[in-house]
Design an enzyme around this catalytic site. Structure first.
Site, PDB file in Angstrom:
ATOM      1  N   MET A 126       0.972  -1.150   0.045  1.00  0.00           N
ATOM      2  CA  MET A 126       0.074  -0.046   0.153  1.00  0.00           C
ATOM      3  C   MET A 126       0.932   1.352   0.103  1.00  0.00           C
ATOM      4  O   MET A 126       1.747   1.443   0.877  1.00  0.00           O
ATOM      5  CB  MET A 126      -0.723  -0.091   1.164  1.00  0.00           C
ATOM      6  N   GLU A 127       0.576   2.065  -0.856  1.00  0.00           N
ATOM      7  CA  GLU A 127       1.517   3.278  -1.318  1.00  0.00           C
ATOM      8  C   GLU A 127       1.192   4.400  -0.264  1.00  0.00           C
ATOM      9  O   GLU A 127       1.162   5.801  -0.725  1.00  0.00           O
ATOM     10  CB  GLU A 127       1.019   3.758  -2.763  1.00  0.00           C
ATOM     11  N   ASN A 128       1.005   4.140   1.078  1.00  0.00           N
ATOM     12  CA  ASN A 128       1.010   5.423   2.019  1.00  0.00           C
ATOM     13  C   ASN A 128       2.133   6.331   1.614  1.00  0.00           C
ATOM     14  O   ASN A 128       3.575   5.657   1.718  1.00  0.00           O
ATOM     15  CB  ASN A 128       1.260   4.937   3.450  1.00  0.00           C
TER      16      ASN A 128
ATOM     17  N   GLU B 281       4.863   0.743  -5.907  1.00  0.00           N
ATOM     18  CA  GLU B 281       4.287   1.648  -4.770  1.00  0.00           C
ATOM     19  C   GLU B 281       5.198   3.002  -4.913  1.00  0.00           C
ATOM     20  O   GLU B 281       4.580   3.973  -4.508  1.00  0.00           O
ATOM     21  CB  GLU B 281       4.655   0.956  -3.557  1.00  0.00           C
TER      22      GLU B 281
ATOM     23  N   HIS C  89       3.686   5.426  -7.238  1.00  0.00           N
ATOM     24  CA  HIS C  89       2.676   5.849  -6.562  1.00  0.00           C
ATOM     25  C   HIS C  89       2.864   7.369  -5.765  1.00  0.00           C
ATOM     26  O   HIS C  89       2.011   8.136  -5.663  1.00  0.00           O
ATOM     27  CB  HIS C  89       1.873   5.113  -5.675  1.00  0.00           C
TER      28      HIS C  89
ATOM     29  N   GLU D  16      -3.812   2.901 -10.782  1.00  0.00           N
ATOM     30  CA  GLU D  16      -3.064   1.676 -10.715  1.00  0.00           C
ATOM     31  C   GLU D  16      -2.540   1.134 -11.984  1.00  0.00           C
ATOM     32  O   GLU D  16      -1.297   0.604 -11.959  1.00  0.00           O
ATOM     33  CB  GLU D  16      -4.250   0.756 -10.234  1.00  0.00           C
TER      34      GLU D  16
HETATM   35 ZN    ZN Z   1      -0.978   0.465  -6.691  1.00  0.00          ZN
END
Ligand code: ZN
Length: 859
Positions: free
Chosen positions: A266-268, A301, A304, A323
């Protein structure tokens, strides 16, 4: 009032958020002060919250007047309504809330992850996963991507623990025996990108990329597995700063491996979270496939951080662009980092996976309107990621890479710290290229499906015709059928041709906009490759003459072109447009193929035949597999040579696996057992690319003793990859009592809920286990539904596509219908249609397949 969108009368600009998680009681307490702007005098403020108790609420309005407020929570709408006695004066104000919640075990919101430390003691950590709409489970917020704000996080934790969030730590103090960790202000960003992780954590030494320190984090004892992920993290960060022409938007960049994680990663912003297999790896012991997975996910990631985090979609319909673009950039970055991996050739396999789903009547457009945010859950599939990335690649190749990059840079610069839509990217690319981008792209993005381009020679001319490709003539008849939307049969197809005449190649670009085009061919034309370079998202069906000329010159085709040739031939065979026997004849021309990706589709098609063949024909099919695959392994030999590249080593593993399992090759099984034995007893080392194949072969021909040994090795594994190999090997043992044991482990807590659904899926796709697994799924559905993350349950159900007999198909329909089971979007319909086309193939080609393998084996 819109049930899914918050009103804009009061909007946030900054959250000062203080959270105190307690890993013993598995709860957390929070206090937040949200800076708000009130645009009209209202007595109510709406925000999102769910599974949170709000104890106190105070509002300060635009005139500085403070009022206590009452809060009502609507759990179904996941929304809070705050009410004050006197209308709020417009202007800048504050909302202060005190709240508490639970560290849940559902791998979403603020959740707990439990793991064993090196001495076997159970430990707990807390982590977050907010996309798409679960930030509201951790703190009350305006949980829509367009409500961007600054986040200033403070975590109050046990002094023995470590806390990581999106930004750098600005202070660490003590308060009543607790450690108070205050983090710097974030950039203006969306709630779904906020993250905090609290636990016993270790980090690598930071590597600086310009002003940005880059680190990898993991639970204690695993730091030795961080180097490879760290390397691609740094390399891709440099690559993206250069490509995007914009500095990294955060103040530090951490990559964190979490023992329980529902998705891949997850690209936090600044605190990217991963499941362990996607970040931690022992480079010396991992196969190429395992390393590529880490490189891909880390680069994805990282991409992103700009595309998604700096510039964010306005609403969830735009998730595809996030995405698709990150997937496209992941390829570019990994290709630049390790050109020898030929990443774009391997991407052909991903493109093929997207085309499989997009060839169904039940496919969907890449972008579609999203009303309820949970409708976007159905967007996290191959159409968003792989089809999306494919059409971006097609566009990039059509416009030229430099023009494309210029457009991307303009888009990011114009919309940074804000939100944007698909149309904004097309506009930027249009300005950069001077071309009407929406006209070319709309058919690929807003309509379902893709074209089949038929190529033939008629009276000395090359004739290209386009029509929509579907496997089945008609949409599936099923109980949930809805009237199908009309679909276009025409696209603007950027076709690239390579025409070989008199030993000379000419490449031509044609934008195929009509149902049919004709062009003259030069005298002495030897062959024509349609989709030269392989970037187009369409299939090609050659007439017999053109196909014959291509097959006669296979070595002159690029690897991706050979891949497409086989992949398209297999697809038109599944669609009933080419006899299966012709396809099997074609596979005989690839016995000496040396490309791993071409073998992926060859072996994949043989594996599907193995699932649909009648039991009495299976030994004949196994012989056919040996006939096709053994020559390639003989060419490579069992032992790797120092001069070989990684792809060849990986191919050796793939061939060994295919022969030992699908081919049921006794000599390969014996050889595998011998080499594996030497390896585990330290007498010899096996190439890391072959070892996973040996484990798979030994499992499929294994016995209860071997099973017990593999269970022990799964438990004692020292790398995430080793753990996965032994875990999935358990699904290949053919004995019913062992299958039953493996099934039992998927619901008794022995296998993590992040993995268990995938183990069940694997069992459903295994011929020997599928009926037993399906029975188990039907009986245990409610338990699985309760235990597994939602996303996992959906992926597990994909296993029904392997239940390729008329009886099992009927049972699948009956079960889902009786139980009213739905997965959102068209997911279930896609599974059912995939199953139907496979059963149809079995019915249509079963006799021909039986006769073919009988002929082959008697020869
Ligand atoms: Zn992604």
């Amino acid at each position: 009032m819109d049930p899914y969108r918050l009103p804009r009368t009061v909007v946030p600009s900054r959250y000062d958020l203080k959270l105190e998680p307690d890993l013993t009681t598995l709860t957390f307490r929070g206090v937040e002060t949200v800076a708000i702007t009130v645009s009209e005098p209202v007595r109510e403020i709406y925000f999102n919250a769910v599974e949170i108790v709000i104890d106190e609420a105070v509002v300060v309005d635009g005139r500085g007047r403070e009022q206590r407020a009452t809060v009502a929570l609507d759990e179904a709408a996941e929304r809070g309504r705050l009410e004050v006695a006197e209308p709020l004066a417009p202007g800048a104000g504050q909302m202060r809330l005190t709240f508490r919640g639970t560290l849940n075990d559902k791998l979403r919101g603020f959740y707990r992850s439990v793991y064993k430390d090196p001495s076997g003691v159970s430990r707990t950590m807390a982590a977050t996963q907010f996309e798409a709409t679960d930030a509201r489970r951790a703190f009350p917020c305006w949980d829509e991507p367009a409500f961007k704000a600054v986040f200033a996080v403070t975590l109050v934790i046990d002094p023995a623990l470590t806390a990581v969030s999106n930004t750098r730590i600005v202070s660490e103090t003590r308060e009543g025996g607790r450690k108070v960790v205050r983090f710097a202000d974030s950039i203006i960003m969306s709630t779904y990108l906020v993250a905090f992780v609290v636990g016993e954590l270790e980090a690598t030494e930071p590597i600086a990329v310009g002003p940005t320190p880059v680190r990898v984090w993991c639970v204690p004892g695993k730091r030795r597995l961080a180097a490879f992920g760290h390397e691609i993290a740094v390399a891709s960060l440099k690559f993206f700063e250069d490509y995007y022409g914009l500095p990294y938007p955060g103040d530090k960049l951490d990559f964190l491996a979490i023992p329980d994680f529902a998705a891949g990663a997850m690209e936090n912003l600044g605190a990217i979270t991963f499941r362990e297999t996607a970040l931690l790896v022992d480079e010396t012991a991992a196969s190429h496939a395992e390393l590529q997975r880490v490189a891909d996910v880390v680069a994805h990631e990282n991409a992103h951080m700009w595309f998604g985090d700096l510039v964010t979609m306005t609403w969830w319909n735009g998730i595809w662009l996030n995405e698709a673009f990150a997937t496209f950039m992941e390829m570019l970055a990994v290709d630049a980092w390790k050109p020898q991996w030929q990443r774009w050739v391997a991407f052909g396999v991903s493109r093929g996976a997207a085309m499989s789903v997009d060839g169904l009547h039940s496919t969907r457009p890449i972008e579609f309107p999203v009303t309820a945010p949970r409708e976007a859950d159905a967007m996290f599939d191959v159409l968003t990621y792989e089809k999306g990335a494919s059409v971006l690649r097609m566009l990039e190749q059509y416009l030229g890479p430099d023009v494309f990059r210029t457009g991307v840079r303009q888009y990011l610069t114009t919309h940074r710290f804000a939100n944007a839509d698909t149309g904004d990217l097309w506009a930027a690319l249009g300005r950069a290229s001077g071309q009407p981008i929406p006209a070319v792209m709309d058919g690929w993005i807003f309509a379902p499906g893709y074209p089949l381009v038929s190529a033939s020679i008629e009276r000395g001319e090359l004739v290209l015709r386009q029509q929509r490709f579907t496997y089945l003539r008609e949409p599936l008849q099923w109980w949930g059928a809805k009237p199908a939307a009309p679909t276009p049969g025409r696209w603007q197809v950027p076709v690239q041709l390579r025409i070989t005449a008199g030993g000379r190649d000419t490449v031509e670009r044609v934008l195929l906009t009509e149902p049919e085009v004709r062009r003259p061919l030069p005298a002495g034309c030897d062959s024509v490759v349609v989709n030269e370079g392989g970037h187009g998202f369409y299939r090609v069906r050659y007439d017999a003459e053109l196909l014959g000329r291509l097959v006669a010159r296979l070595p002159a085709l690029g690897a991706i072109e050979r891949y497409n040739l086989v992949n398209d031939a297999w697809a038109v065979t599944l669609a009933g447009l080419m006899p299966l026997t012709d396809y099997l004849d074609l596979t005989a021309r690839f016995r000496e193929e040396r490309d791993k990706n071409v073998w992926t589709i060859l072996i994949g098609s043989l594996a599907m035949l193995n699932r649909l063949v009648a039991p009495e024909v299976r030994p004949g099919l196994e012989a056919l597999v040996r006939d096709r695959v053994a020559p390639a392994l003989s060419l490579l030999g069992w032992d790797s040579r120092s001069s070989e590249d990684e792809l060849t080593r990986q191919l050796r593993g793939d061939l060994v696996r295919a022969l030992g399992t699908l081919g049921n090759d006794r000599s390969v099984q014996a050889q595998a057992a011998e080499r594996y034995g030497e390896h585990v007893h330290g007498k010899a080392t096996v190439d890391p690319n072959v070892l996973p194949a040996l484990i798979a072969v030994l499992a499929s021909s294994g016995d209860p003793t071997r099973y017990t040994d593999f269970v022990d090795r799964f438990r004692a594994a020292t790398t995430p990859q080793e753990e996965q190999r032994y875990l999935y090997a358990l699904t290949a043992f053919p004995q019913p009592e062992l299958i039953a044991q493996t099934l039992g482990r998927t619901i008794n807590g022995e296998i993590r809920t992040q993995d268990a659904p995938f183990v069940v899926r694997s069992l459903l796709l295994t011929v020997q286990a599928r009926e037993q697994a399906w029975d188990f799924v039907m009986k245990q559905w409610d338990t699985m539904d309760r235990l597994y993350p939602k996303h996992g349950l959906r992926r597990m159900a994909e296993g029904v596509t392997g239940l390729i007999t008329p009886g099992l198909e009927a049972s699948v329909h009956h079960f889902f219908k009786e139980r009213h089971i739905e997965f959102g979007g068209k997911v279930l319909e896609q599974y059912l249609e995939q199953l139907r086309l496979a059963v149809a193939m079995r019915e249509r080609e079963g006799a021909a397949l039986a006769a073919y393998v009988a002929r082959s084996t008697s020869r």
